[in-house]
Enzyme design. Structure first.
Site, PDB file in Angstrom:
ATOM      1  N   ARG A   1     -38.155  59.738  23.399  1.00 53.70           N
ATOM      2  CA  ARG A   1     -39.466  60.395  23.549  1.00 53.70           C
ATOM      3  C   ARG A   1     -39.351  61.897  23.363  1.00 53.70           C
ATOM      4  O   ARG A   1     -40.185  62.526  22.758  1.00 53.70           O
ATOM      5  CB  ARG A   1     -40.045  60.061  24.933  1.00 53.70           C
ATOM      6  CG  ARG A   1     -41.492  60.435  25.070  1.00 53.70           C
ATOM      7  CD  ARG A   1     -42.047  59.993  26.408  1.00 53.70           C
ATOM      8  NE  ARG A   1     -42.213  58.551  26.506  1.00 53.70           N
ATOM      9  CZ  ARG A   1     -42.398  57.904  27.650  1.00 53.70           C
ATOM     10  NH1 ARG A   1     -42.409  58.556  28.789  1.00 53.70           N
ATOM     11  NH2 ARG A   1     -42.555  56.604  27.658  1.00 53.70           N
TER      12      ARG A   1
ATOM     13  N   ASP B   1     -29.763  62.533  26.495  1.00 59.91           N
ATOM     14  CA  ASP B   1     -30.425  63.836  26.629  1.00 59.91           C
ATOM     15  C   ASP B   1     -30.101  64.526  27.958  1.00 59.91           C
ATOM     16  O   ASP B   1     -30.966  65.127  28.575  1.00 59.91           O
ATOM     17  CB  ASP B   1     -31.949  63.673  26.451  1.00 59.91           C
ATOM     18  CG  ASP B   1     -32.552  62.738  27.473  1.00 59.91           C
ATOM     19  OD1 ASP B   1     -31.800  62.004  28.143  1.00 59.91           O
ATOM     20  OD2 ASP B   1     -33.787  62.728  27.606  1.00 59.91           O
TER      21      ASP B   1
ATOM     22  N   ASP C   1     -30.857  57.798  25.941  1.00 60.75           N
ATOM     23  CA  ASP C   1     -31.305  58.907  25.091  1.00 60.75           C
ATOM     24  C   ASP C   1     -30.263  60.002  24.852  1.00 60.75           C
ATOM     25  O   ASP C   1     -30.473  60.863  23.998  1.00 60.75           O
ATOM     26  CB  ASP C   1     -32.550  59.565  25.706  1.00 60.75           C
ATOM     27  CG  ASP C   1     -33.782  58.681  25.569  1.00 60.75           C
ATOM     28  OD1 ASP C   1     -33.753  57.754  24.749  1.00 60.75           O
ATOM     29  OD2 ASP C   1     -34.776  58.925  26.280  1.00 60.75           O
TER      30      ASP C   1
ATOM     31  N   ARG D   1     -40.193  53.800  38.729  1.00 58.83           N
ATOM     32  CA  ARG D   1     -40.570  55.209  38.820  1.00 58.83           C
ATOM     33  C   ARG D   1     -41.386  55.333  40.108  1.00 58.83           C
ATOM     34  O   ARG D   1     -42.149  54.438  40.451  1.00 58.83           O
ATOM     35  CB  ARG D   1     -41.354  55.610  37.585  1.00 58.83           C
ATOM     36  CG  ARG D   1     -40.485  55.413  36.313  1.00 58.83           C
ATOM     37  CD  ARG D   1     -40.795  56.377  35.214  1.00 58.83           C
ATOM     38  NE  ARG D   1     -39.680  56.490  34.265  1.00 58.83           N
ATOM     39  CZ  ARG D   1     -39.492  55.679  33.212  1.00 58.83           C
ATOM     40  NH1 ARG D   1     -40.332  54.701  32.963  1.00 58.83           N
ATOM     41  NH2 ARG D   1     -38.475  55.866  32.397  1.00 58.83           N
TER      42      ARG D   1
ATOM     43  N   ASP E   1     -32.392  62.889  34.051  1.00 59.44           N
ATOM     44  CA  ASP E   1     -32.705  64.197  34.652  1.00 59.44           C
ATOM     45  C   ASP E   1     -33.691  64.105  35.813  1.00 59.44           C
ATOM     46  O   ASP E   1     -33.545  64.780  36.824  1.00 59.44           O
ATOM     47  CB  ASP E   1     -33.330  65.111  33.586  1.00 59.44           C
ATOM     48  CG  ASP E   1     -32.270  65.767  32.711  1.00 59.44           C
ATOM     49  OD1 ASP E   1     -31.071  65.562  32.987  1.00 59.44           O
ATOM     50  OD2 ASP E   1     -32.661  66.474  31.769  1.00 59.44           O
TER      51      ASP E   1
ATOM     52  N   THR F   1     -28.825  56.833  30.766  1.00 61.73           N
ATOM     53  CA  THR F   1     -29.974  56.848  29.851  1.00 61.73           C
ATOM     54  C   THR F   1     -29.494  56.582  28.439  1.00 61.73           C
ATOM     55  O   THR F   1     -28.451  57.111  28.032  1.00 61.73           O
ATOM     56  CB  THR F   1     -30.751  58.182  29.883  1.00 61.73           C
ATOM     57  OG1 THR F   1     -31.651  58.200  28.772  1.00 61.73           O
ATOM     58  CG2 THR F   1     -29.861  59.402  29.790  1.00 61.73           C
TER      59      THR F   1
ATOM     60  N   GLY G   1     -35.533  54.888  33.314  1.00 58.51           N
ATOM     61  CA  GLY G   1     -35.358  53.795  32.345  1.00 58.51           C
ATOM     62  C   GLY G   1     -34.004  53.128  32.517  1.00 58.51           C
ATOM     63  O   GLY G   1     -33.007  53.805  32.738  1.00 58.51           O
TER      64      GLY G   1
HETATM   65  P1  ADP Z   1     -35.127  59.643  34.373  1.00 59.27           P
HETATM   66  O1  ADP Z   1     -34.314  59.642  35.604  1.00 59.27           O
HETATM   67  O2  ADP Z   1     -34.694  58.606  33.397  1.00 59.27           O
HETATM   68  O3  ADP Z   1     -35.253  61.037  33.770  1.00 59.27           O
HETATM   69  P2  ADP Z   1     -37.845  59.848  35.417  1.00 59.27           P
HETATM   70  O4  ADP Z   1     -38.046  61.238  34.940  1.00 59.27           O
HETATM   71  O5  ADP Z   1     -38.953  58.870  35.264  1.00 59.27           O
HETATM   72  O6  ADP Z   1     -36.595  59.143  34.742  1.00 59.27           O
HETATM   73  O7  ADP Z   1     -37.463  59.949  36.956  1.00 59.27           O
HETATM   74  C1  ADP Z   1     -37.140  58.789  37.697  1.00 59.27           C
HETATM   75  C2  ADP Z   1     -37.593  58.954  39.111  1.00 59.27           C
HETATM   76  O8  ADP Z   1     -36.912  60.067  39.712  1.00 59.27           O
HETATM   77  C3  ADP Z   1     -39.074  59.289  39.309  1.00 59.27           C
HETATM   78  O9  ADP Z   1     -39.906  58.160  39.249  1.00 59.27           O
HETATM   79  C4  ADP Z   1     -39.068  59.879  40.695  1.00 59.27           C
HETATM   80  O10 ADP Z   1     -39.013  58.886  41.685  1.00 59.27           O
HETATM   81  C5  ADP Z   1     -37.751  60.650  40.704  1.00 59.27           C
HETATM   82  N1  ADP Z   1     -38.033  62.034  40.383  1.00 59.27           N
HETATM   83  C6  ADP Z   1     -38.397  62.563  39.191  1.00 59.27           C
HETATM   84  N2  ADP Z   1     -38.673  63.877  39.299  1.00 59.27           N
HETATM   85  C7  ADP Z   1     -38.501  64.191  40.592  1.00 59.27           C
HETATM   86  C8  ADP Z   1     -38.647  65.407  41.348  1.00 59.27           C
HETATM   87  N3  ADP Z   1     -39.022  66.545  40.788  1.00 59.27           N
HETATM   88  N4  ADP Z   1     -38.349  65.347  42.660  1.00 59.27           N
HETATM   89  C9  ADP Z   1     -37.940  64.201  43.237  1.00 59.27           C
HETATM   90  N5  ADP Z   1     -37.824  63.038  42.595  1.00 59.27           N
HETATM   91  C10 ADP Z   1     -38.083  63.018  41.288  1.00 59.27           C
HETATM   92  O1  F6P Z   2     -34.774  55.146  28.424  1.00 63.73           O
HETATM   93  C1  F6P Z   2     -35.243  56.243  27.718  1.00 63.73           C
HETATM   94  C2  F6P Z   2     -36.496  55.871  27.011  1.00 63.73           C
HETATM   95  O2  F6P Z   2     -36.163  54.780  26.252  1.00 63.73           O
HETATM   96  C3  F6P Z   2     -37.155  56.905  26.131  1.00 63.73           C
HETATM   97  O3  F6P Z   2     -36.619  57.019  24.858  1.00 63.73           O
HETATM   98  C4  F6P Z   2     -38.563  56.432  26.117  1.00 63.73           C
HETATM   99  O4  F6P Z   2     -39.451  57.427  25.813  1.00 63.73           O
HETATM  100  C5  F6P Z   2     -38.751  55.949  27.506  1.00 63.73           C
HETATM  101  O5  F6P Z   2     -37.480  55.508  27.944  1.00 63.73           O
HETATM  102  C6  F6P Z   2     -39.764  54.909  27.638  1.00 63.73           C
HETATM  103  O6  F6P Z   2     -39.615  54.245  28.844  1.00 63.73           O
HETATM  104  P1  F6P Z   2     -40.807  53.480  29.560  1.00 63.73           P
HETATM  105  O7  F6P Z   2     -41.634  52.896  28.481  1.00 63.73           O
HETATM  106  O8  F6P Z   2     -40.113  52.491  30.419  1.00 63.73           O
HETATM  107  O9  F6P Z   2     -41.563  54.523  30.325  1.00 63.73           O
END
Ligand code: ADP
Ligand code: F6P
Length: 322
Positions: A175, A133, A131, A76, A107, A129, A15
């Site tokens: 979330r 978190d 959040d 993503r 994360d 982020t 995000g």
């Molecule tokens: P955030 O970074 O905000 O936690 P996501 O969990 O959607 O958001 O992760 C962002 C991107 O990071 C994912 O779309 C993917 O490309 C990559 N990613 C997430 N988990 C993994 C994983 N276990 N191994 C490698 N890449 C990952």
């Molecule tokens: O950026 C964090 C966040 O806003 C969360 O609070 C929320 O659940 C999520 O992103 C939603 O993101 P998207 O709708 O882009 O998947």
């Protein structure tokens, strides 16, 4: 001996968050000042796999510090969760001469950063982020802007709620995390704060609280509900039926994720971006930058991901009392 870094890449992932542009700007300008070349990767890991890679100079990041979102775009990418995708990503880096990478995200994005590191690309994560978190840091890029945006919106809802003597349920983002709800709960003087980490689904307690408050002469009621609990509209219907008090739900949604970053987000994101460029220049890899006890610090990403973050009990307790 630490690998010599000549060219780094920077990407934003997951995000978007206000302040990501300030971080990109600082990464680019500090790395250039350190004598490195810099490339921008568009649309996160997806853009990396699609080779959406651009050269960046000082001017590429002009006039962006005040802008929300991310000029690089974000996405993503499922393919990057596979070993093949990760190897391909590292190969593409090598093809473009990229030997270091800054990943700005949450994360999930750090797991991708670990994979790049293991595949030979020195990688540093920055906490991006709204959040808050991420366990290893007391600050994440975008949180300050998001809570200020939400706080101002909630003040506005409160005006109309008190004029009409209504109950308002205001749903804020988060979330899996209740930090935006907790901070706004305190800042907006909410009567009830519902956090995914704490909520016991005891709606009767909220109803009793509204009835008690009304008996004491209170004419409106503000409930801040985190997205992770959700169902604000149906909750409003049930509360109205049980209390007889007109109840409305307002879901703030994506407005919390956009907008011009606050001063704090611009400054902290700039410092973190510069810090990431410096530790990459020094040959570090698999690190994440954080802010702890008033200091900017860096941790091993795997250790950082293993850390747990909890809602501060005292803050939660006082949010309910005051
Ligand atoms: P955030 O970074 O905000 O936690 P996501 O969990 O959607 O958001 O992760 C962002 C991107 O990071 C994912 O779309 C993917 O490309 C990559 N990613 C997430 N988990 C993994 C994983 N276990 N191994 C490698 N890449 C990952
Ligand atoms: O950026 C964090 C966040 O806003 C969360 O609070 C929320 O659940 C999520 O992103 C939603 O993101 P998207 O709708 O882009 O998947």
């Amino acid at each position: 001996m630490a690998k010599e870094i000549k060219t780094i890449g920077v990407l934003t992932s997951g995000g978007d968050a206000p302040g990501m542009n300030a971080a990109i700007r600082a990464v680019v300008r500090k790395a250039l000042a350190n004598g490195l070349k810099v490339k921008g990767i568009k649309k996160g890991y997806m853009g990396l796999l699609n080779e959406e890679i651009i050269d960046m100079d000082r001017r590429s990041v002009s006039d962006i510090i005040q802008r929300g979102g991310t000029i690089l775009g974000t996405a993503r990418c499922m393919e990057f969760k596979t070993a093949e995708g990760q190897q391909k990503g590292a190969e593409i880096c090598r093809k473009h001469g990229i030997d270091g990478m800054v990943v700005i995200g949450g994360d999930g994005s750090y797991k991708g950063a670990i994979a790049l590191s293991r595949n030979g690309i020195n990688t540093i994560g920055l906490p991006g982020t709204i959040d808050l978190d991420i366990a290893c840091t007391d600050y994440t890029i975008g949180f300050d802007t998001a809570i200020n945006t939400a706080m101002q919106a909630i003040d506005k809802v409160r005006d109309t709620s008190s004029s009409h003597e209504r109950c308002s349920i205001i749903e804020v983002m988060g979330r899996n995390a209740g930090y935006i709800a907790l901070w706004c709960g305190i800042a907006n003087g909410a009567d009830d704060i519902l956090l995914p980490e704490k909520y016991d689904y005891n709606e009767q307690r909220i109803i009793d609280n509204i009835i008690d408050n009304r008996k004491r002469g209170k004419t409106h009621h503000i409930i801040i509900n985190a997205e992770g609990i959700g169902h604000s509209t149906s909750m409003a219907r049930r509360i109205e039926a049980a209390t007889g008090m007109e109840t409305r739900a307002t879901i703030l949604g994506y407005m919390q994720r956009g907008g011009s970053p606050t001063c704090k987000d611009r400054v902290y994101a700039s410092i973190m971006g510069a810090y990431a460029a410096d530790i990459l220049t020094a040959g570090k890899t698999n690190r994440v930058v954080g802010y702890r006890n008033g200091q900017f610090v860096d941790y091993d990403i795997e250790e950082a991901l293993a850390m747990k973050k909890y809602i501060n009990e005292y803050q939660y307790e006082i949010s309910r009392i005051i």
